[in-house]
Write a protein that holds these residues in place. Structure first.
Motif, short mmCIF file in Angstrom:
data_model
loop_
_atom_site.label_atom_id
_atom_site.label_comp_id
_atom_site.label_asym_id
_atom_site.label_seq_id
_atom_site.Cartn_x
_atom_site.Cartn_y
_atom_site.Cartn_z
N PRO A 198 41.71 42.71 53.38
CA PRO A 198 42.63 41.65 52.95
C PRO A 198 43.53 42.08 51.80
O PRO A 198 44.62 41.51 51.62
N PHE A 199 43.09 43.06 51.03
CA PHE A 199 43.83 43.41 49.81
C PHE A 199 44.87 44.50 50.04
O PHE A 199 45.60 44.86 49.12
N LYS A 200 44.93 45.00 51.26
CA LYS A 200 45.92 46.04 51.55
C LYS A 200 47.34 45.49 51.40
O LYS A 200 48.25 46.18 51.00
N ARG A 201 47.49 44.21 51.77
CA ARG A 201 48.83 43.63 51.76
C ARG A 201 49.02 42.62 50.63
O ARG A 201 50.10 42.09 50.44
N ALA A 202 47.92 42.32 49.94
CA ALA A 202 47.97 41.20 49.00
C ALA A 202 48.84 41.50 47.78
O ALA A 202 48.85 42.61 47.26
N THR A 203 49.57 40.50 47.35
CA THR A 203 50.29 40.60 46.09
C THR A 203 49.68 39.66 45.04
O THR A 203 49.89 39.86 43.85
N LYS A 204 48.95 38.66 45.51
CA LYS A 204 48.26 37.73 44.60
C LYS A 204 46.87 37.42 45.15
O LYS A 204 46.67 37.40 46.37
N VAL A 205 45.96 37.17 44.24
CA VAL A 205 44.59 36.86 44.65
C VAL A 205 44.10 35.63 43.86
O VAL A 205 44.22 35.59 42.64
N ILE A 206 43.58 34.67 44.59
CA ILE A 206 43.06 33.45 43.96
C ILE A 206 41.62 33.22 44.41
O ILE A 206 41.34 33.17 45.61
N GLY A 207 40.73 33.09 43.47
CA GLY A 207 39.33 32.78 43.78
C GLY A 207 39.12 31.28 43.76
O GLY A 207 39.54 30.61 42.82
N ALA A 249 34.24 41.27 36.63
CA ALA A 249 35.38 40.96 35.77
C ALA A 249 36.24 42.19 35.52
O ALA A 249 37.41 42.09 35.17
N LEU A 250 35.63 43.35 35.72
CA LEU A 250 36.37 44.60 35.60
C LEU A 250 36.98 44.98 36.95
O LEU A 250 38.10 45.47 37.03
N MET A 251 36.22 44.72 38.00
CA MET A 251 36.66 45.11 39.35
C MET A 251 37.89 44.31 39.81
O MET A 251 38.82 44.87 40.37
N MET A 252 37.86 43.03 39.55
CA MET A 252 38.91 42.16 40.09
C MET A 252 39.68 41.48 38.96
O MET A 252 39.08 40.86 38.09
N LYS A 253 40.97 41.67 38.99
CA LYS A 253 41.83 40.96 38.04
C LYS A 253 42.64 39.96 38.85
O LYS A 253 43.76 40.25 39.30
N PRO A 254 42.10 38.78 39.07
CA PRO A 254 42.76 37.83 39.96
C PRO A 254 43.97 37.17 39.30
O PRO A 254 44.11 37.17 38.07
N THR A 255 44.78 36.59 40.14
CA THR A 255 45.93 35.86 39.64
C THR A 255 45.46 34.56 38.99
O THR A 255 45.94 34.14 37.94
N LEU A 256 44.46 33.96 39.64
CA LEU A 256 44.00 32.64 39.21
C LEU A 256 42.61 32.42 39.79
O LEU A 256 42.29 32.92 40.87
N VAL A 257 41.79 31.67 39.07
CA VAL A 257 40.52 31.24 39.65
C VAL A 257 40.40 29.73 39.52
O VAL A 257 40.88 29.14 38.54
#
Lengths: 335, 393
Positions: A198-207, A249-257
């Motif tokens: 899923p992250f190959k194309r992602a520009t933003k990530v929201i948990g 918290a180190l692995m993923m720097k999300p846009t928003l949670v």
């Protein structure tokens, strides 16, 4: 100089021969040591001894704002209204998602439980966030998780598949070739197989995570939610559960949670099973700092003493977030 | 000094082999072997110093050929999931929730579960025929090694009670799109352990069931222990039809599972009147701080406005007598005054005060029990006497 006669049987060896043999032996030792050093892999990563380097996720975080809050607490009983209020308090979804963005939504779909049991992300929470993302102009919305149980069953019974169908979201199930090794300098997490597709194309990530009790690490909230992206025999990591959760918290720097605390699984987590395990808390917490969001959730939604939630303290101490959520720029709203 | 003439004498009829020269190739080979062994030793030492969880990382590719043999999960290694796919709209009821789960024989499994080896080996599918329900997939089986694949972080709680096998299956409710019932049968090594797990998760507000010895109905499911099984029958929603069918399945399972209360004799002796069902606990050893009190059941009673913790242990008469004597001596030594009370219905009793609370302890044959930590000595004694006179049903 007169050459020394070659030694004969029974006479031992002469000085020249001794020096030759000693030299050859020394050269062998030096060669073996050099070969061993060349072949030595300090990390000893994968069985098979092949050299393997993991990928590193880019940061999906946005630039911090000096004006807008980084944490929002909204109260209400309706998922759509409360989540809209929370994200509105942060400045609206437009602050996080721009037109054309490819957005990954990461729910917690660990189990094939019905929504009312609060063991998985509530479908109405996913719907609310997805609608906001689409309204902000996202080109594509991907919904992805790697449930350790059957993904088809988990997405179906949790009600998330229906939301994905209705909103035309791309629901990605993990497959064998969806994984790639990820490499971080975590406390425990160094190199591990990761649901990367899923992250190959992602520009933003929201948990989008539920707030729930957890048998092993006390609570599963926004940081623990990323555990669902690991592959392999990840149950081994339960032995170091607080370290591994803080590593997220180190692995993923999300846009928003977004932490859904409208109904909270207060006990018998992470699976639950009884409505009596669930308590309506009528709160949604959204923010850019997972550590702050989880610190609030543990204290006010699970109603527990934050001092016992080791992973939050670990992440805070490593500078990966701020457990003192009151020190952050936050806003509270009522729907 | 040796005499050369003497040392040469025996060579007359026999050539003595004296090796005086080792070839270069031999020397090199020997040195290489020695160095390799040393290098291997050093490598093992260094490698063993590192904790690397990724060492056992699952390589899905390597497991493709074993898809059919993997029990339980098989969700992320399915043959039909070679590519990530966009899920198209499907019938919510008929989607293959667990169709990929293939029951498979697992050699040697029974060695870890002697008490339930037969049923584990049989891997009997959950066949429940109820009008209005149809299976959504095959029965899933999990054992202690892969329970986490179904319930992940909850698994250790079950393993603590010697969990043996989970079999579960989902059933769609006909005519109610999206409604389903999940059946989970957790099998433990003993009825006592099944009870232990059941008690750990019990809903204090659940309504007691008539068809199972330990069980209750929650708002959205039925939970009970039958024999060595802890059964959960969970509805997807509170639709009246779904809840009704959930109850039918629960009764079906209670009837079909073998009844076995081995080890739970003391549990049966806890009177029902006034008992807070959520307070019932099994204490395997060292109950009330006494080594002699083991396999004890205890619960809290509401008796005439007083909260009275009450326990029962069933053992041999000699063990019960020894435990009673031991507890009496302990109470006198570390508490306050111990008073002998008149016998009641063949039971001997004593009363002890310690740190402001009271104990009334009885022993009759192979049974020892009583009230402890009571604030009101009179009510505690009254409760115990009524129990012994069978006035507390």
């Amino acid at each position: 100089m007169k050459p020394e006669p070659k030694s004969q049987p029974g006479e031992g060896i002469n000085r020249r021969e001794f020096l030759l043999r000693a030299g050859a032996t020394g050269a062998l030792i030096a060669g073996a040591a050099a070969g061993g050093y060349a072949l030595w892999q300090p990390k000893h990563f994968v069985p098979g001894f092949e050299v393997e380097k993991g990928l590193q996720l880019p940061s999906f975080a946005i630039e911090p704002s000096k004006i807008l809050p980084s944490l929002a607490i909204a109260r209400g009983s309706d998922h759509n209204k409360t989540i809209r209020a929370a994200i509105g308090a942060l400045g609206g979804m437009g602050r996080f998602v721009r037109k054309g963005d490819v957005v990954v939504l990461k729910p917690n779909v660990a189990f094939d439980r019905p929504p009312a049991l609060a063991a998985t992300t509530h479908p109405e929470a996913l719907r609310a966030v997805a609608k906001l993302v689409l309204e902000a102009g996202a080109a594509k919305v991907l919904v992805a998780d790697n449930p350790i149980n059957s993904p088809a069953g988990c997405f179906l019974k949790s009600g998330l598949q229906q939301v994905a169908d209705e909103l035309n979201l791309d629901l990605l199930y993990p497959a064998a070739n969806s994984f790639a090794p990820i490499e971080i300098e975590g406390e425990v997490l160094k190199l591990w197989t990761f649901f990367h597709e899923p992250f190959k194309r992602a520009t933003k990530v929201i948990g989008v995570a539920p707030c729930k009790d957890h048998n092993l690490c006390h609570a599963s909230m926004t940081m623990k939610n990323w555990y669902g992206l690991l592959g392999g025999r990840r149950n081994q990591l339960h032995q170091h559960i607080h370290s591994i959760v803080s590593d997220f918290a180190l692995m993923m720097k999300p846009t928003l949670v977004v932490l859904d605390g409208i109904n909270v699984l207060m006990k018998n987590g992470p699976t639950g099973g009884r409505l009596s395990d669930v308590k309506p808390m009528g709160t949604v917490v959204a923010g850019t700092d997972m550590v702050a969001v989880d610190a609030y959730g543990y204290t006010y939604l699970l109603e527990r003493d934050l001092s016992e939630l080791t992973y939050v303290h670990k992440a805070h101490d490593r500078g990966l977030g701020n457990k003192n959520w009151q020190e952050t720029h936050f806003k509270e709203v009522q729907t | 000094m040796a005499n050369p003439a003497v040392s040469k004498a025996p060579t007359r009829n026999r050539n003595q082999f004296v090796r005086t020269r080792v070839s270069f190739a031999e020397s090199v080979a020997a040195v290489v072997c020695v160095l390799l062994m040393a290098a291997i030793g050093v490598a093992i030492f260094i490698k063993g110093k590192y904790f690397d969880p990724a060492r056992f990382m699952l390589k899905n590719e390597a497991l493709k050929s074993t898809v059919a043999d993997i029990e339980g999960k098989s969700g992320t290694i399915r043959g039909d999931a070679a590519q990530p796919r966009r899920v198209v709209k499907t019938d919510a009821v008929t989607a293959p929730v667990a169709a990929e789960t293939q029951p498979a024989a697992e050699e040697g499994y029974e060695s870890t579960a002697p008490a339930v080896a037969k049923s584990v080996k049989e891997r009997e599918p959950l066949e429940i025929k109820v009008d209005g329900l149809r299976p959504m997939g095959d029965t899933e089986f999990y054992n202690a090694d892969n329970l986490y694949e179904k319930i992940d972080g909850r698994a250790p709680a079950y393993l603590n009670f010697n969990f043996q096998q989970l079999r579960c299956r989902s059933f769609a409710v006909a005519g109610a799109t999206g409604s389903f019932v999940d059946v989970y049968e957790y099998r433990f090594d003993t009825p006592v352990n099944a009870f232990g797990m059941f008690a750990l998760e019990r809903d204090p507000n659940g309504k007691l069931l008539a068809f199972a010895p330990d069980g209750y109905a929650g708002e959205q499911g039925f939970f009970f222990r039958q024999g060595a099984c802890y059964v959960q029958v969970i509805a997807s929603d509170q639709n009246a039809k779904t809840i009704a069918l959930t109850g039918v399945i629960a009764e079906n399972r209670a009837k079909n599972l073998p009844a076995d209360d081995t080890g739970l004799e003391a549990r049966r002796r806890l009177p029902a009147t006034g008992l807070d069902p959520a307070s019932v606990q099994f204490v395997a050893g060292n109950a009330l701080g006494q080594e002699s009190l083991k396999n004890v059941f205890q619960g809290r009673y509401d008796f005439d406005g007083a909260k009275l913790p009450f326990f029962v242990m069933v053992a041999t008469p000699a063990e019960a007598a020894a435990a009673w004597t031991s507890l009496r001596e302990f109470s006198g030594k570390f508490g306050g005054k111990v008073t002998a009370l008149p016998d009641v219905n063949g039971a001997r009793l004593f009363q002890a005060e310690g740190f402001g609370t009271w104990k009334i302890i009885y022993q009759r044959g192979g049974e020892i029990g009583g009230v402890f930590d009571a604030d009101d000595a009179g009510k505690a004694r009254q409760f115990v006497e009524q129990y012994l006179q069978r006035k507390v049903p």
